[in-house]
Write a protein that holds these residues in place. Structure first.
Motif, PDB file in Angstrom:
ATOM      1  N   LEU A 258      53.350  76.315 -29.979  1.00  0.00           N
ATOM      2  CA  LEU A 258      53.477  74.876 -29.735  1.00  0.00           C
ATOM      3  C   LEU A 258      54.780  74.331 -30.307  1.00  0.00           C
ATOM      4  O   LEU A 258      55.431  73.485 -29.688  1.00  0.00           O
ATOM      5  N   ASP A 259      55.189  74.829 -31.480  1.00  0.00           N
ATOM      6  CA  ASP A 259      56.453  74.376 -32.061  1.00  0.00           C
ATOM      7  C   ASP A 259      57.624  74.759 -31.162  1.00  0.00           C
ATOM      8  O   ASP A 259      58.564  73.982 -30.980  1.00  0.00           O
ATOM      9  N   ILE A 261      57.588  75.364 -27.889  1.00  0.00           N
ATOM     10  CA  ILE A 261      57.576  74.528 -26.688  1.00  0.00           C
ATOM     11  C   ILE A 261      58.135  73.152 -27.025  1.00  0.00           C
ATOM     12  O   ILE A 261      58.974  72.596 -26.315  1.00  0.00           O
ATOM     13  N   GLY A 262      57.671  72.598 -28.153  1.00  0.00           N
ATOM     14  CA  GLY A 262      58.137  71.276 -28.579  1.00  0.00           C
ATOM     15  C   GLY A 262      59.637  71.268 -28.769  1.00  0.00           C
ATOM     16  O   GLY A 262      60.338  70.379 -28.261  1.00  0.00           O
ATOM     17  N   PHE A 265      61.537  71.412 -25.436  1.00  0.00           N
ATOM     18  CA  PHE A 265      61.490  70.173 -24.654  1.00  0.00           C
ATOM     19  C   PHE A 265      62.208  69.029 -25.361  1.00  0.00           C
ATOM     20  O   PHE A 265      62.765  68.146 -24.708  1.00  0.00           O
ATOM     21  N   ILE A 266      62.211  69.035 -26.702  1.00  0.00           N
ATOM     22  CA  ILE A 266      63.029  68.048 -27.412  1.00  0.00           C
ATOM     23  C   ILE A 266      64.484  68.257 -27.006  1.00  0.00           C
ATOM     24  O   ILE A 266      65.224  67.309 -26.758  1.00  0.00           O
ATOM     25  N   ILE A 309      55.189  65.081 -38.573  1.00  0.00           N
ATOM     26  CA  ILE A 309      55.925  65.763 -37.504  1.00  0.00           C
ATOM     27  C   ILE A 309      55.468  65.263 -36.141  1.00  0.00           C
ATOM     28  O   ILE A 309      56.279  64.968 -35.265  1.00  0.00           O
ATOM     29  N   GLY A 310      54.155  65.117 -35.988  1.00  0.00           N
ATOM     30  CA  GLY A 310      53.638  64.621 -34.713  1.00  0.00           C
ATOM     31  C   GLY A 310      54.186  63.241 -34.395  1.00  0.00           C
ATOM     32  O   GLY A 310      54.679  62.989 -33.294  1.00  0.00           O
ATOM     33  N   VAL A 313      58.043  63.461 -33.637  1.00  0.00           N
ATOM     34  CA  VAL A 313      58.338  64.013 -32.318  1.00  0.00           C
ATOM     35  C   VAL A 313      57.963  62.998 -31.246  1.00  0.00           C
ATOM     36  O   VAL A 313      58.712  62.776 -30.288  1.00  0.00           O
TER      37      VAL A 313
ATOM     38  N   LEU B 146      56.694  63.642 -20.416  1.00  0.00           N
ATOM     39  CA  LEU B 146      55.923  64.707 -19.760  1.00  0.00           C
ATOM     40  C   LEU B 146      54.577  64.869 -20.469  1.00  0.00           C
ATOM     41  O   LEU B 146      54.535  64.942 -21.694  1.00  0.00           O
ATOM     42  N   LEU B 149      54.318  67.480 -23.180  1.00  0.00           N
ATOM     43  CA  LEU B 149      54.999  67.148 -24.433  1.00  0.00           C
ATOM     44  C   LEU B 149      54.303  66.046 -25.202  1.00  0.00           C
ATOM     45  O   LEU B 149      54.116  66.130 -26.418  1.00  0.00           O
ATOM     46  N   LEU B 152      51.209  67.183 -26.711  1.00  0.00           N
ATOM     47  CA  LEU B 152      51.523  68.139 -27.777  1.00  0.00           C
ATOM     48  C   LEU B 152      51.812  67.385 -29.078  1.00  0.00           C
ATOM     49  O   LEU B 152      51.335  67.765 -30.157  1.00  0.00           O
ATOM     50  N   ALA B 153      52.605  66.312 -28.985  1.00  0.00           N
ATOM     51  CA  ALA B 153      52.899  65.499 -30.172  1.00  0.00           C
ATOM     52  C   ALA B 153      51.620  64.863 -30.708  1.00  0.00           C
ATOM     53  O   ALA B 153      51.363  64.856 -31.919  1.00  0.00           O
ATOM     54  N   VAL B 154      50.803  64.354 -29.782  1.00  0.00           N
ATOM     55  CA  VAL B 154      49.557  63.709 -30.199  1.00  0.00           C
ATOM     56  C   VAL B 154      48.605  64.737 -30.824  1.00  0.00           C
ATOM     57  O   VAL B 154      47.870  64.426 -31.760  1.00  0.00           O
ATOM     58  N   LEU B 155      48.650  65.976 -30.290  1.00  0.00           N
ATOM     59  CA  LEU B 155      47.843  67.064 -30.891  1.00  0.00           C
ATOM     60  C   LEU B 155      48.153  67.175 -32.387  1.00  0.00           C
ATOM     61  O   LEU B 155      47.254  67.233 -33.217  1.00  0.00           O
ATOM     62  N   ASN B 156      49.458  67.202 -32.707  1.00  0.00           N
ATOM     63  CA  ASN B 156      49.854  67.322 -34.111  1.00  0.00           C
ATOM     64  C   ASN B 156      49.353  66.148 -34.938  1.00  0.00           C
ATOM     65  O   ASN B 156      48.879  66.321 -36.060  1.00  0.00           O
ATOM     66  N   VAL B 157      49.475  64.947 -34.385  1.00  0.00           N
ATOM     67  CA  VAL B 157      49.035  63.761 -35.117  1.00  0.00           C
ATOM     68  C   VAL B 157      47.527  63.839 -35.369  1.00  0.00           C
ATOM     69  O   VAL B 157      47.058  63.656 -36.499  1.00  0.00           O
TER      70      VAL B 157
END
Lengths: 328, 343
Positions: A258-259, A261-262, A265-266, A309-310, A313, B146, B149, B152-157
């Protein structure tokens, strides 16, 4: 979202500028913030620590994903490639083979994962997402079966430990081997993706798969190469990982997925067409690594780091995508 | 694309005879679809014959119970894929759904352990789940990020908030509602099984039996046409993400009842949820995600794990067989679909 290619009449829009460079701006702001907030952040020792422990391995996996995502696909099985390389490498060393044989065996294991992905995607015509998801499941089972349910293998002393040190702890001109490996791979992938015919084919497949096919690009062949390269790069990370921690812990590779991919895409927010690039990916990896390290230094515990981090990002993506949308 | 190569092998008939060819392809697709279902049936038949107690009512209800959590989550994922389109990198996907469930479970169990009643705790869990869903909707629809993406960010949060809330520990929980869910039964079917049955019925009726569901499919299938037809695309896409958050909240209550606690590690369910939602497409005639198909694949995954257990096969095999089956099914499917197959 269609992007106007008409540059002559395009005014320099502040929003467009901010959208394009939002990641860079965020990156600079974060570096400044942590430099002020923590006295140890900007010290060479800390930055070196971030580079060796947080950047190198994630960056190599992310390089592989950058190639795959450029081709319009995805590889969810990078964690399996990391793990399989790590497993075979450690098992060979445990059996008394030399480091060279171990590295070759590990890369061979990753190669098999890559070839399996390539066959599934190009011969059996399975979408990359599903093909690599299936391989991920199979890879997890394989590791569990090979390690009686996920028993780690530790080789912290003796011959194997020396071999590990030969891979991970040596230095050339004062630069640790893993960092040299990273630099070489960054340059290689950059040239491959942005300066070679193969790279043009990959970009074309990502932008317009149909057009790429009709233009005479041998899509299956190029796509196979893409997935094999990605798996091999992940395999390099697997070898560096086990050599650094002197062990193989089953199913640990998935943490990169996941990191990576993140980060990739960043990185795409750097280009107007949202194309992945090696530079962008590196920036994404650095951003994630620095935030992780910085939050740790200012005293946030591991749990809050993940939230941080979430959120970060999310904000960077929101700024980039939202401003760009407003600019058009 | 490579598909064309396979395609030319599939369509053996003369290219001029377009009608015959399409009929042949339809027949081929039918054979393949039946073949995939027959493969499922064959595995089930094997379990029926060789796995002791596989067909007992008790065991089957047990499977339904075990499938309830995965099922509810998979419905959320399916709705997002229907509304967002099934393109892999640009289409609808909710990677945060499993982490969201973990967060909701933590909120629910924590509130219960602090002495708040069922009503308030359930309400809070559902509010949190839908808020996370709304955040996804804001990111995807409002900001145009997207889905892959954004979620994915919300997953982390969500995962990080769960960890901060529980400090990575097990939070035990008990309440009257949980008591009913654990031991209650009606017509000989336990409450958890009923939860899946009722939830499935609602989802299938809403998505496949109403004009709302039809519009949802049109939004995912062809957003421009949907917009031209006067359908508010942003509303429908947002709705799917909030619904997905709601499903996560419902699943969280089921998981707390099953384990009598909120436990870390719920994020691991994500891949199974994805597999269930995507595997379900093989049960539909046009290979699109459907609620019924998702239900069948969820039950299939549950039966597979259960059959292996009864046969005393190591549980380490389950993932691998599941992965191999996904590949088999999807390979056959894309083979049947011809050139429009992949991507």
């Amino acid at each position: 979202m269609s992007v106007s290619a008409n540059d002559t009449t395009a005014k320099v829009s502040l929003r467009g500028f901010l959208a394009k460079y939002s990641v860079l701006i965020a990156f600079a702001a974060i570096v400044i913030f942590f430099s002020v907030a923590s006295p140890t952040f900007l010290t060479p020792a800390n930055l070196f620590n971030v580079l060796v422990n947080n950047v190198v391995m994630l960056a190599i996996v992310a390089l592989g994903l950058t190639i795959v995502i450029s081709s319009g696909g995805i590889d969810l099985s990078v964690g399996v490639s990391v793990d399989m390389a790590s497993m075979i490498f450690v098992m060979l060393l445990a059996a008394g083979y030399s480091g060279i044989v171990g590295v070759a065996g590990g890369l061979g294991a990753a190669l098999i994962v890559g070839i399996l992905n390539a066959i599934l995607i190009t011969r059996l015509n399975i979408s990359p997402f599903l093909a690599t998801l299936g391989v991920l499941f199979i890879g997890q089972s394989t590791q569990q079966l090979a390690t009686s349910g996920g028993q780690p293998i530790y080789l912290t002393s003796g011959y194997a430990a020396d071999q590990f040190n030969a891979v991970a702890r040596t230095a050339l001109f004062g630069v640790p081997t893993p960092v040299i490996v990273l630099i070489v791979l960054v340059v290689a992938v950059h040239v491959l993706l942005h300066r070679s015919v193969f790279g043009r084919y990959v970009q074309a497949m990502g932008a317009q798969p149909g057009v790429a096919w009709y233009s005479g690009i041998r899509v299956p062949r190029e796509l196979s190469t893409v997935h094999v390269l990605c798996a091999l790069l992940a395999g390099v990370t697997g070898i560096l990982l086990s050599a650094t921690v002197k062990s193989y812990v089953p199913l640990s590779g998935n943490a990169f997925l996941l990191d990576a991919i993140g980060a990739t895409f960043i990185g795409t927010t750097l280009s107007r067409e949202r194309k992945p690039s090696v530079i962008g990916t590196l920036l994404g990896v650095l951003l994630l690594a620095i935030v992780k390290n910085g939050l740790l230094l200012v005293g946030w515990n591991f749990y809050w780091q993940q939230v941080g981090i979430g959120v970060l990002v999310f904000l960077v993506l929101a700024a980039s995508f939202g401003l760009r949308r407003a600019a058009h | 694309m490579s598909a064309s190569v396979l395609h030319s092998e599939v369509a053996v008939s003369d290219e001029k005879q377009a009608a015959a060819k399409s009929a042949g392809r339809r027949f081929g697709a039918l054979v393949v679809r039946l073949g995939a279902i027959a493969a499922f049936a064959a595995i089930m038949a094997y379990f029926v014959v060789f796995a002791p107690g596989f067909t007992s009512t008790f065991n089957l209800i047990n499977v339904v119970e075990q499938s309830a959590i995965l099922g509810v989550l998979a419905y959320g994922m399916t709705s997002v894929i229907i509304g967002g389109g099934s393109d892999v990198t640009e289409g609808g996907i909710d990677l945060s759904i499993a982490a969201n469930m973990g967060l909701c479970a933590a909120v629910y169990a924590t509130l219960l352990s602090m002495g708040y009643g069922d009503f308030l705790s359930v309400l809070a869990a559902i509010a949190v789940g839908m808020a996370v869903g709304a955040l996804n909707a804001l990111a995807v629809v409002g900001l145009g990020i997207l889905p892959l993406l954004a979620t994915l960010a919300v997953l982390n949060v969500a995962a990080g908030m769960e960890l901060t809330l529980t400090q990575n520990t097990v939070v035990g929980a008990s309440s009257p509602l949980l008591g009913v869910l654990v031991s209650g039964s009606f017509l000989g079917i336990s409450a958890l099984a009923w939860a899946l049955i009722v939830f499935s019925a609602i989802m299938i009726v809403v998505v496949h039996g109403t004009s709302f569901g039809l519009r949802l499919y049109s939004v995912g299938g062809h957003p421009e046409s949907a917009r031209a037809a006067g359908i508010s695309v942003p509303f429908y896409v947002s709705f799917t993400y909030v619904l997905s958050g709601f499903c996560a909240a419902v699943a969280s209550i089921l998981t707390v009842s099953r384990l009598s606690a909120s436990t870390p590690g719920s994020g691991e369910l994500l891949l199974s949820v994805l597999a269930a939602a995507l595997l379900g497409t093989v049960f539909s005639r046009r290979f699109v995600p459907t609620m019924g198909g998702t239900l069948l694949s969820v039950l299939f995954i549950g039966l597979l794990a259960n059959g292996f257990q009864l046969l005393n096969v190591s549980s380490y095999w389950v993932n691998g067989v599941q992965g191999a089956l996904i590949l088999l099914v999807v390979a056959i499917t894309s083979f049947a679909r011809g050139s429009e197959g992949s991507r």
